[in-house]
Structures are given as structure tokens and as C-alpha cells.
Write a protein that holds these residues in place. Structure first.
Motif, PDB file in Angstrom:
ATOM      1  N   VAL A   1       0.851  -1.192   0.000  1.00  0.00           N
ATOM      2  CA  VAL A   1       0.000   0.000   0.000  1.00  0.00           C
ATOM      3  C   VAL A   1       0.883   1.236   0.000  1.00  0.00           C
ATOM      4  O   VAL A   1       1.964   1.244   0.595  1.00  0.00           O
ATOM      5  CB  VAL A   1      -0.959   0.017   1.203  1.00  0.00           C
ATOM      6  N   SER A   2       0.429   2.264  -0.682  1.00  0.00           N
ATOM      7  CA  SER A   2       1.180   3.512  -0.766  1.00  0.00           C
ATOM      8  C   SER A   2       0.798   4.440   0.382  1.00  0.00           C
ATOM      9  O   SER A   2      -0.070   4.131   1.205  1.00  0.00           O
ATOM     10  CB  SER A   2       0.909   4.189  -2.106  1.00  0.00           C
ATOM     11  N   ASP A   3       1.442   5.614   0.407  1.00  0.00           N
ATOM     12  CA  ASP A   3       1.133   6.601   1.438  1.00  0.00           C
ATOM     13  C   ASP A   3      -0.300   7.109   1.334  1.00  0.00           C
ATOM     14  O   ASP A   3      -0.819   7.696   2.286  1.00  0.00           O
ATOM     15  CB  ASP A   3       2.108   7.784   1.335  1.00  0.00           C
ATOM     16  N   ALA A   4      -0.933   6.889   0.171  1.00  0.00           N
ATOM     17  CA  ALA A   4      -2.314   7.350   0.012  1.00  0.00           C
ATOM     18  C   ALA A   4      -3.305   6.524   0.828  1.00  0.00           C
ATOM     19  O   ALA A   4      -4.463   6.926   0.994  1.00  0.00           O
ATOM     20  CB  ALA A   4      -2.702   7.305  -1.464  1.00  0.00           C
ATOM     21  N   CYS A   5      -2.881   5.381   1.346  1.00  0.00           N
ATOM     22  CA  CYS A   5      -3.771   4.522   2.140  1.00  0.00           C
ATOM     23  C   CYS A   5      -4.228   5.247   3.391  1.00  0.00           C
ATOM     24  O   CYS A   5      -3.416   5.802   4.143  1.00  0.00           O
ATOM     25  CB  CYS A   5      -3.044   3.234   2.513  1.00  0.00           C
ATOM     26  N   THR A   6      -5.512   5.265   3.640  1.00  0.00           N
ATOM     27  CA  THR A   6      -6.094   5.905   4.820  1.00  0.00           C
ATOM     28  C   THR A   6      -6.519   4.899   5.882  1.00  0.00           C
ATOM     29  O   THR A   6      -7.124   5.287   6.881  1.00  0.00           O
ATOM     30  CB  THR A   6      -7.315   6.752   4.417  1.00  0.00           C
TER      31      THR A   6
ATOM     32  N   ALA B   1      -1.098   3.454  11.689  1.00  0.00           N
ATOM     33  CA  ALA B   1      -1.271   4.891  11.899  1.00  0.00           C
ATOM     34  C   ALA B   1      -1.784   5.141  13.312  1.00  0.00           C
ATOM     35  O   ALA B   1      -2.368   4.256  13.945  1.00  0.00           O
ATOM     36  CB  ALA B   1      -2.238   5.473  10.876  1.00  0.00           C
ATOM     37  N   GLU B   2      -1.562   6.353  13.770  1.00  0.00           N
ATOM     38  CA  GLU B   2      -2.091   6.707  15.079  1.00  0.00           C
ATOM     39  C   GLU B   2      -3.602   6.845  15.017  1.00  0.00           C
ATOM     40  O   GLU B   2      -4.183   7.094  13.957  1.00  0.00           O
ATOM     41  CB  GLU B   2      -1.472   8.015  15.567  1.00  0.00           C
ATOM     42  N   ILE B   3      -4.214   6.648  16.150  1.00  0.00           N
ATOM     43  CA  ILE B   3      -5.668   6.742  16.239  1.00  0.00           C
ATOM     44  C   ILE B   3      -6.060   8.200  16.439  1.00  0.00           C
ATOM     45  O   ILE B   3      -5.469   8.914  17.257  1.00  0.00           O
ATOM     46  CB  ILE B   3      -6.192   5.878  17.405  1.00  0.00           C
ATOM     47  N   PHE B   4      -7.010   8.630  15.699  1.00  0.00           N
ATOM     48  CA  PHE B   4      -7.518   9.995  15.858  1.00  0.00           C
ATOM     49  C   PHE B   4      -8.580   9.994  16.953  1.00  0.00           C
ATOM     50  O   PHE B   4      -9.472   9.143  16.969  1.00  0.00           O
ATOM     51  CB  PHE B   4      -8.116  10.499  14.541  1.00  0.00           C
TER      52      PHE B   4
ATOM     53  N   GLY C   1     -12.318  13.133  23.437  1.00  0.00           N
ATOM     54  CA  GLY C   1     -11.160  12.258  23.413  1.00  0.00           C
ATOM     55  C   GLY C   1     -11.442  10.830  23.000  1.00  0.00           C
ATOM     56  O   GLY C   1     -10.542   9.985  23.034  1.00  0.00           O
ATOM     57  N   ALA C   2     -12.683  10.525  22.582  1.00  0.00           N
ATOM     58  CA  ALA C   2     -13.012   9.161  22.165  1.00  0.00           C
ATOM     59  C   ALA C   2     -12.309   8.825  20.845  1.00  0.00           C
ATOM     60  O   ALA C   2     -12.132   9.686  19.976  1.00  0.00           O
ATOM     61  CB  ALA C   2     -14.512   9.006  22.008  1.00  0.00           C
ATOM     62  N   ALA C   3     -11.905   7.547  20.707  1.00  0.00           N
ATOM     63  CA  ALA C   3     -11.256   7.101  19.480  1.00  0.00           C
ATOM     64  C   ALA C   3     -12.261   7.115  18.331  1.00  0.00           C
ATOM     65  O   ALA C   3     -13.377   6.611  18.461  1.00  0.00           O
ATOM     66  CB  ALA C   3     -10.691   5.704  19.661  1.00  0.00           C
ATOM     67  N   MET C   4     -11.841   7.670  17.186  1.00  0.00           N
ATOM     68  CA  MET C   4     -12.737   7.795  16.032  1.00  0.00           C
ATOM     69  C   MET C   4     -12.291   6.968  14.833  1.00  0.00           C
ATOM     70  O   MET C   4     -13.084   6.715  13.934  1.00  0.00           O
ATOM     71  CB  MET C   4     -12.841   9.258  15.607  1.00  0.00           C
ATOM     72  N   GLY C   5     -11.052   6.543  14.792  1.00  0.00           N
ATOM     73  CA  GLY C   5     -10.558   5.799  13.641  1.00  0.00           C
ATOM     74  C   GLY C   5      -9.148   6.209  13.309  1.00  0.00           C
ATOM     75  O   GLY C   5      -8.477   6.923  14.071  1.00  0.00           O
ATOM     76  N   ALA C   6      -8.677   5.771  12.154  1.00  0.00           N
ATOM     77  CA  ALA C   6      -7.312   6.087  11.742  1.00  0.00           C
ATOM     78  C   ALA C   6      -7.197   7.562  11.390  1.00  0.00           C
ATOM     79  O   ALA C   6      -8.063   8.125  10.706  1.00  0.00           O
ATOM     80  CB  ALA C   6      -6.914   5.236  10.548  1.00  0.00           C
ATOM     81  N   LYS C   7      -6.129   8.192  11.852  1.00  0.00           N
ATOM     82  CA  LYS C   7      -5.935   9.614  11.585  1.00  0.00           C
ATOM     83  C   LYS C   7      -5.862   9.927  10.093  1.00  0.00           C
ATOM     84  O   LYS C   7      -6.454  10.922   9.641  1.00  0.00           O
ATOM     85  CB  LYS C   7      -4.679  10.102  12.300  1.00  0.00           C
TER      86      LYS C   7
END
Length: 685
Positions: A549-554, A620-623, A629-635
Motif C-alpha cells: 500500500v502507498s502513502d495514500a492509504c487511509t 497509523a495513530e488513532i484519531f 477524546g473518544a477514538a474515532m478511527g485512523a488519523k
């Protein structure tokens, strides 16, 4: 009672070492010289002692007739003469003979699940009026005939006695199978032959003579006087402005006399004959129609495991190899998986060969049953002193006939070449090729005579050869022999030098799941490899490979949801995309499902432990929600969403943009706490 083995050297036309072959055989073995003639009494005596295995197929009908008086006794046949004895190396063929005997004495496999086809005598004849009526008159006493004209003829004349239905039409389509052919056509001619009473009034009334004795209107001659309509009167068979033109019917059998067949398939369904316009071909086709009347049990040649199918996921296209390869058009898309019509399937097995996951598996024979034959043959061949075994897989009819001609007219098979019959050689896929080499064969040949398309076999052999060369095994191990005559087959086999095989045969058996068999075979080949490489580059289309996967992967995980084999996975303890290379079949569903076009496939074979471990592709870090402050998904995913919506008019203000970074609950609270929201809230209270 033990099975009696009776061999015959066919009037001493080849040598058979009785003592050597009897060693290791769990039953009495005897060699005869004229078993089908002078020694037939000894065959009858053997039947009295139990089941018999006969090393002769030429006189199978005679032996079966003699054995018919003992229905409880089982008799099997195998070809010792053409497969081994009649050869320029016949004197050294004892190990091969031992292998053939071992295969012939294996227990009978469990029967394959079948489907029932039932066909009566309801026959549709399609074609130009003259030819169609001619055959209808000949066959009306044997079949329940229906005739569909697809072209008029001034010389054709409908019989005055209405003994069978006659229709005319165009744009004919045909579907279905034996006992259930569905024909659909358009009633384009003005005269509906189903309504016509054949009074000839229209013919007499037409001033241009545009209506022939087949009661069809020649549009080029008709001048729209419509005198025929008046002459037809209340019968109403003639209508130049007919709105309802669709006609249809179901039939047991079809005789298609069209210049171009209605079903243009390499493997047409049984009960459908398309001989074209040649009278001799038509006569030969008609002779076979009676054979299809009755009830027949047909094997389900292929088993489908829908859970493994990589055809589609969530309306994203993946693998369509089986659909493209099926010569009988028995496989079609059914949404996320394919559908196999067992009534149309002819059992060529190409679908199982090209299926990367093993979702489609040939059942005739089953892989495990065939694997047992391969293992037994190779083991017995080695025990009898044979070296450099080459397995020759061939189709039951065309391949068998070509091998027999080679034995009768040429040098026969080399002593090290062991023929193994398949229902269709199209089914000799990568798992069978590599599995056979791991079990001790130094080479595998597939005789393509009788196959529909050798291209899939060539592709499988090329992938296997690349893998073997990458592991340091010297020589040519795989060969697809596209021979149409015995000299070509002779040249392909006798000029083939043995290749380097494994130093120790594997102990495993071929198992029903294709990927499991491939894994076992590759592990063994890698463990004993002369140059055990850990990574081998493969050509496009190979069923092994890596995903990047490239850097474009979310990290939206769309690829995980579409992966049919579990090669891609989402971690439970972090925002991380994992990849298990051993399970990847390079179907491309992940790349097609990725909204960012961030997925790339690389065909290769990874043979170290990394292929069997889940490795991270991206983490990736969690956003977290900026309010609670609840976790919403990948940043990266949240950032990508913000970038897309930031320019939207609904998110023009700073407060609205900040709301995008909140969880669903906080978004509602924030909305209620702004000026308008607060006012509305107070009014409600």
C-alpha cells in the motif's frame, strides 16, 4: 477372497517378467499368452476364486461377457500392452508394469454425487424451410417433431396433413440443456403458421405471387395490397401489424440446421446437434438423437465452495477466470460468487485449473483419489527399481487413442513414462503438477489431445517451471504436449531428457483444498531444493504474490472487507493493516475496492516463514475526538475526510470545520450548544 491378477503378453508380442511383478503383489498373479483365446478357461477359473484384474483392454467386451454369469464378481481392466509392453524399451518396462498393476488394484473410489437428466422425444428442428421440413417428414414417426423456419423457400411446401407444429420466426435464441431446451423467437412473418389452416386462399389472392407454398410472405415482392388479409378472413392468420411477436417453447432435443449454430460453444450441451448444411453431417447427427432419449445419471463434475470464491465482493470485480475458461458456458456470475450449472457442465475441469483459491474443485476424479493413484504409482515404480519417473496425464478418449496409435505404429512410450488417465486433461492444474513432483516424479507431461484450450495448462506449467528453476532444480520438469498425431507425441517424449527431481519423495497425500496441497508441495520442494531461494519472481496471473500500500492509504479497511481468503486483516489492538502472504491469490479485489487507488499487487512466491506470518502493511495513530477524546478511527482517514469536506459550503465556518473532528455524539452536542441550537433548546424546555 484375494483379487486375481491375470496378465497376457498377447501371443508373446512383448516380454513380461512374472516373477518380478509378483513380488509385493497382495494376490495371485499369472502371465498368459492367449488369455482371450486358448486360455479363456483359466480366466473362468479365476472368476470362481473372486474378483479379477485383467491387464488387457482390447478384449474387455469378451471378458465382461464371460464374467456376466457371475454378477457378484468384480472385474477391472488396465492396458498393459500399449501403455508398457509395446515399446522400444519394453524389455526395461517392468517397473512401469508394476506401477500400472498397483494403480489397477487400488480400491474403487467413492461414487461422485450426480444429477439426473431426463429427455423425451420432443424434438425441435430449426432451419431453412426446405431442409427443416425434409427432416421433419423423416423423423415424425420416431420423435414428437416441431419445426421452426428461420428462412423461407419457394420450393418448400407444407404438408396438407397437420401432423406436427410448424412455426416461422427470426432472432432465435436457445438456452438450457438436455430435456429442457428453451427456444425464444420473434414471429416476424405476416402469416402465423400456428393459426393458418392451409386453405391456400392467400396464395390465390396475392397479385404479386409473394406468398409461397411454405406460406411465407416475400417482403421484396409484396406491394401492400393486403388482398391476402381479406382472403384469410376471420381465420386471422395474416397480420402485417402484429404487436405481440414473442414466441417460446421448451423441447427435449434440438436439431439445428442453421448455417451458423444457435449455440456457438466449444462444448455444446448433450441433445443439441448443429451439423450445418451438409446432408451427410445432418444424417450422422440425426443418428445420434435416439441415444439421448431416456433418463441419465450425470456426475457433478465440479464442487463449488462459495466461501473461497474470489469472483466479486461488494460489487467490486475480482477473479473471472472460470467464467472466461468454461467452454460449455456452464459458469456464470451470481453476484459475489459464481454459479455452476451441473446440467451444462461437461467435466473438462479447466475451471478448477484456473481457479486460484480452490473454490472450484474437480470431482471426476476427486483430487484426493487422483493423488492416491499418483502416490501409489510412483512408490511402486521406485520399489521395482524404476528411475526418473515421468507421469503422463491424458484425457480418457483422445489421449488414450493417441497413446495406443503410438504403441502400434511407433516406438511406444518410453519405459520411464507412466500414463495416468483423467476424464479430461484440462483438469491437470498447478496443485497436481507440483504435488506429483514432490511425490517423486522427476517430470510431469500433460497430453493436450482432446482438451479445449491448452493455454491454461501452458500457463500453469510455466508458473511451476519458474518456481522449480528458482529453487535450483535443473532441467525441464513440465511439458504440455499439443500433439495431434503419434509422430509428434513420440518426438515430444523420446527427446525429453530427465530433469532433476527431489532426493526424497514426500509422504503427504494430495488433499481436497488446492491451496493446502500447494503449500505441502512447495514446502517439500523448498526443503530439498538444490538452491533454496526464499523469494521467486513470477509472471502476472500467478496465484501467489504480495500486496503493498502507498502513502495514500487511509486505513479505511475496504480491502479487508473484500479479501476472500483472509490475506488482509485489521488488527484489533491498533489501527494497523496486516497481510498474510501465504493466503494471497492475487485476485485483485483489494486493489479494485480501494477508494484511494493505494493498493499494488506483485506476483511472487515467498518461501520463508514471513509468508506464514501476518506482517504489517501500514499502521497509523488513532484519531481522537477533539471534544471528548473518544477514538474515532485512523488519523489518515479522518484527515482525508476533512480535506474533502473542508471546501464544502456546509463547513465554511471554523466551528463547522471543527465539528468534523468530533465523534457523532459530540457533534450533536456542539450543534445544540451554538447560538441557534441553544435558542431552540431553551424554547423546547
Amino acid at each position: 477372497m484375494e483379487r486375481q491378477i491375470r496378465l497376457c503378453d498377447c501371443n508373446r508380442s512383448f516380454a513380461v517378467d512374472e516373477k518380478a511383478l509378483a513380488a509385493g503383489i497382495p494376490g495371485p498373479l499369472k502371465v498368459h499368452h492367449e488369455l482371450c483365446r486358448r486360455e479363456i478357461g483359466e480366466f473362468e477359473s479365476a472368476l470362481a476364486c473372486g474378483d479379477v484384474v485383467v491387464g488387457c483392454t482390447q478384449e474387455a467386451a469378451l471378458f465382461a461377457e464371460v464374467a456376466a454369469e457371475r454378477p457378484a464378481v468384480r472385474i477391472d481392466f488396465f492396458n498393459l500392452r500399449e501403455n508398457a509392453g509395446w515399446s522400444a524399451e519394453g524389455s526395461g518396462a517392468t517397473p512401469k508394469m508394476a506401477a500400472l498393476i498397483a494403480a489397477a488394484t487400488l480400491p474403487e473410489p467413492d461414487p461422485v454425487v450426480g444429477v439426473t437428466l431426463a429427455a423425451g422425444r420432443n424434438l425441435l428442428i430449426v432451419g431453412e424451410a426446405g431442409a427443416a421440413l425434409g427432416w421433419a417428414e423423416r423423423l415424425a414417426g420416431r420423435f414428437e417433431v416441431s419445426v421452426l423456419f428461420t428462412g423461407s423457400s419457394r420450393d418448400a411446401e407444407l404438408p396438407l396433413e397437420r401432423r406436427y407444429p410448424v412455426w416461422s420466426g427470426a432472432d432465435v435464441t436457445l438456452s438450457g440443456h438436455l430435456g429442457a431446451f428453451d427456444a425464444v423467437w420473434a414471429q416476424q412473418n405476416a402469416i402465423d403458421l400456428d393459426l393458418c389452416v392451409r386453405c391456400n386462399a392467400c396464395i390465390r389472392a396475392c397479385p404479386e405471387g409473394a406468398i409461397g407454398w411454405d406460406y411465407q410472405v416475400d417482403a421484396a415482392r409484396c406491394r401492400t395490397h393486403r388482398a391476402c388479409v381479406s382472403a384469410c378472413g376471420t381465420v386471422g392468420a395474416i397480420d402485417f401489424a402484429r404487436a405481440d411477436t414473442r414466441r417460446e417453447g421448451r423441447f427435449d432435443l434440438v436439431l439445428d440446421l442453421s448455417p451458423e449454430p444457435l449455440l456457438r460453444r466449444v462444448e455444446p450441451p448433450q441433445g443439441y446437434a448443429a451439423p450445418g448444411r451438409d446432408p451427410l453431417d445432418q444424417a450422422l447427427a440425426v443418428q445420434t438423437l435416439d441415444e439421448f432419449v431416456g433418463e441419465f445419471e450425470k456426475p457433478r463434475y465440479v464442487a463449488l465452495d462459495a466461501r473461497l470464491c474470489a469472483h466479486s465482493r461488494s460489487r467490486k470485480a475480482g477473479c473471472s477466470n472460470c467464467i472466461e475458461a468454461c467452454s460449455a458456458e456452464a459458469i456464470a456470475s451470481a453476484g459475489d460468487v459464481v454459479r455452476v450449472d451441473p446440467y451444462l457442465c461437461q467435466g473438462c475441469g479447466t475451471c478448477s485449473t484456473v481457479c486460484p483459491t480452490g473454490a472450484l474443485a474437480s470431482q471426476y476424479p476427486r483430487v484426493e483419489d487422483l493423488g492416491l493413484r499418483v502416490k501409489t504409482v510412483l512408490a511402486r515404480y521406485r520399489e521395482a527399481g524404476g528411475e526418473d519417473a515421468c507421469l503422463l496425464f491424458h484425457s480418457a478418449e483422445a489421449g488414450h487413442a493417441l497413446i495406443e496409435r503410438l504403441a502400434r505404429r511407433g516406438k511406444g512410450l518410453p519405459a520411464r513414462v507412466i500414463p495416468l488417465e483423467l476424464w479430461s486433461a484440462d483438469a491437470a492444474g498447478l496443485d497436481l503438477m507440483l504435488g506429483s513432483l514432490a511425490l517423486g516424479a522427476c517430470q510431469v507431461a500433460v497430453l493436450a489431445a482432446g482438451t479445449h484450450d491448452a493455454a491454461p495448462l501452458r500457463a500453469q506449467a510455466a508458473h511451476a517451471q519458474t518456481i522449480l528453476a528458482g529453487l535450483g532444480y535443473a532441467g525441464e520438469h513440465l511439458r504440455v504436449i499439443e500433439a495431434e498425431d503419434w509422430p509428434a507425441l513420440e518426438a515430444a517424449l523420446w527427446d525429453w531428457a530427465p530433469a532433476q527431481g527431489v532426493s526424497r519423495p514426500a509422504s503427504f497425500r494430495l488433499v481436497p483444498r488446492k491451496r493446502d496441497t500447494l503449500d505441502l508441495a512447495l514446502r517439500h520442494l523448498h526443503a530439498l531444493a538444490p538452491a533454496p531461494a526464499t523469494e521467486i519472481a513470477l509472471q502476472a496471473g500467478a496465484p501467489f504474490g504480495a500486496v503493498a500500500v502507498s502513502d495514500a492509504c487511509t486505513l479505511c479497511m475496504s480491502c479487508v472487507g473484500t479479501c476472500p481468503t483472509g490475506a488482509l486483516s485489521a488488527a484489533t489492538d491498533a489501527m494497523r493493516l496486516g497481510f498474510l502472504e501465504k493466503s494471497c491469490v492475487q485476485c485483485g479485489l483489494c486493489a479494485n475496492a480501494c477508494p484511494e487507488n493505494a493498493v499494488a499487487l506483485t506476483p511472487r512466491l515467498l518461501l520463508d516463514d514471513a509468508a506464514r506470518r501476518v506482517v504489517p502493511l501500514k499502521e497509523a495513530e488513532i484519531f481522537h475526538c477533539v471534544r471528548c477524546g473518544a477514538a474515532m478511527g485512523a488519523k489518515p482517514m479522518i484527515d482525508a475526510m476533512f480535506a474533502r469536506l473542508a471546501g464544502h459550503s456546509m463547513f465554511a465556518s471554523e466551528a463547522q470545520q471543527r465539528r468534523l473532528h468530533m465523534c457523532a455524539d459530540c457533534r450533536v452536542i456542539d450543534l445544540m450548544e451554538n447560538e441557534n441550537g441553544t435558542k431552540a433548546w431553551n424554547m423546547t424546555e
